[in-house]
Design an enzyme around this catalytic site. Structure first.
Site, short mmCIF file in Angstrom:
data_model
loop_
_atom_site.label_atom_id
_atom_site.label_comp_id
_atom_site.label_asym_id
_atom_site.label_seq_id
_atom_site.Cartn_x
_atom_site.Cartn_y
_atom_site.Cartn_z
N GLU A 54 43.95 42.32 30.03
CA GLU A 54 44.38 42.24 28.62
C GLU A 54 45.88 41.97 28.53
O GLU A 54 46.33 41.15 27.72
CB GLU A 54 44.05 43.55 27.89
CG GLU A 54 44.49 43.51 26.42
CD GLU A 54 44.50 44.88 25.76
OE1 GLU A 54 43.55 45.66 25.95
OE2 GLU A 54 45.47 45.16 25.03
N SER A 76 34.17 51.68 28.48
CA SER A 76 33.16 50.80 29.05
C SER A 76 32.08 51.58 29.81
O SER A 76 31.38 51.02 30.64
CB SER A 76 33.83 49.76 29.96
OG SER A 76 34.82 50.35 30.73
#
Ligand code: SF4
Length: 288
Positions: A132, A271
């Site tokens: 990211e 996640s």
């Protein structure tokens, strides 16, 4: 969810597990697998081995770089997002991108682009190697920097502080505590604009993890080994609860070590799928 048996209690955090961005990327990837005969995913869809293996078994092909695929291929971009060069390469080679970058990350890209166009240099607070961060910083000016902590910022601040306009952003899963320290350090510089872009999902999860850790005699943090937000949860929990364990799945749990604790908290990264959390809960419950 919690379970009381005699004086023992096991509690799963309300915000443990998949965030909206991860749910979006997993659901849409499964849908895309039905639409395309051959489908690639650039990098791990989420930082969780079980989720990745499940999608692989359904036909998703994981690649590390666009150089591994033919022109005109169909390629998923995961929730973390990608650098601008990836969009350029896909465009040049007519690769069809199924862009599942989390809308919150895309919004940060837009804000970085906008301020860069206005002449700002960026300080991005996050992990340098995280996908990211690599994606977001690519939209900033070339003199922009990534720092992970206040100590790192202090090392470079003297050579950075005289820039005319400075914008500060955060990786969406960065530690709130660490970002606040940086915010406090920079707050009196008139040329600095602070944008706290830590995601709400991260905020809520870290806050809940902190509060749980203060009350529990044992904390279990579940998440992928590569998951940066899971590591942050571990750091938060360890600060308040000395018996904090980080595991990827129930198989990593040392039940003998844990079974005597009376008040156990379970938190999980963004996640971590629900079934991994439930498996840990059931194992603990059966060993009480
Ligand atoms: S943590 Fe927040 S920004 Fe990151 S994928 Fe999840 S919802 Fe999106």
């Amino acid at each position: 969810m919690d379970k009381k048996e005699g004086k023992s209690m096991i509690e799963i955090g309300k915000y443990a597990g998949f965030c909206g961005g991860v749910i979006n990327s997993v659901v849409k990837s499964e849908k895309a697998l039905n639409e395309y005969e051959k489908l690639y995913c650039l990098g791990e869809l989420v930082h969780n081995k079980q989720v990745v293996e499940d999608l692989e078994s359904k036909g998703l092909i994981f690649i590390e770089s666009l150089s591994e695929v033919e022109d005109n291929s169909n390629v998923i971009i995961r929730a973390h997002g990608v650098p601008k060069e990836t969009y350029e390469e896909a465009n040049n080679r007519e690769i069809n991108l199924i862009d599942l970058t989390c809308p919150k990350v895309l919004k940060i890209h837009d804000e970085v682009k906008e301020l860069t166009n206005k002449g700002y240099s960026t300080i991005l607070v996050g992990s340098k190697k995280h996908p990211e961060v690599i994606g977001t910083i690519s939209f900033a000016s070339p003199d922009s920097i990534v720092v992970e902590s206040l100590d790192e910022l202090k090392e470079v601040w003297d050579s950075f502080k005289d820039k005319e306009h400075i914008a500060v952003f955060a990786q969406t899963t960065h530690s709130i505590k660490s970002f606040k320290e940086i915010e406090e350090y920079l707050k009196d510089y008139p040329n600095v604009v602070i944008n706290n872009t830590i995601c709400d999902a991260t905020n809520l999860r870290q806050e809940e993890c902190k509060n749980m850790s203060k009350e529990k005699d044992c904390m279990i943090i579940i998440g992928g080994k590569n998951s940066s937000n899971t590591k942050k949860l571990y750091e938060v929990a360890s600060e308040y609860c000395k018996n904090t364990y980080i595991i990827e799945t129930k198989d990593d749990l040392n039940v003998q070590e844990i079974k005597n604790f009376k008040n156990i908290g379970i938190m999980a990264g963004a996640s971590t799928p629900k079934n991994s959390i439930d498996e840990v809960f059931i194992l603990l419950q059966n060993n009480k």
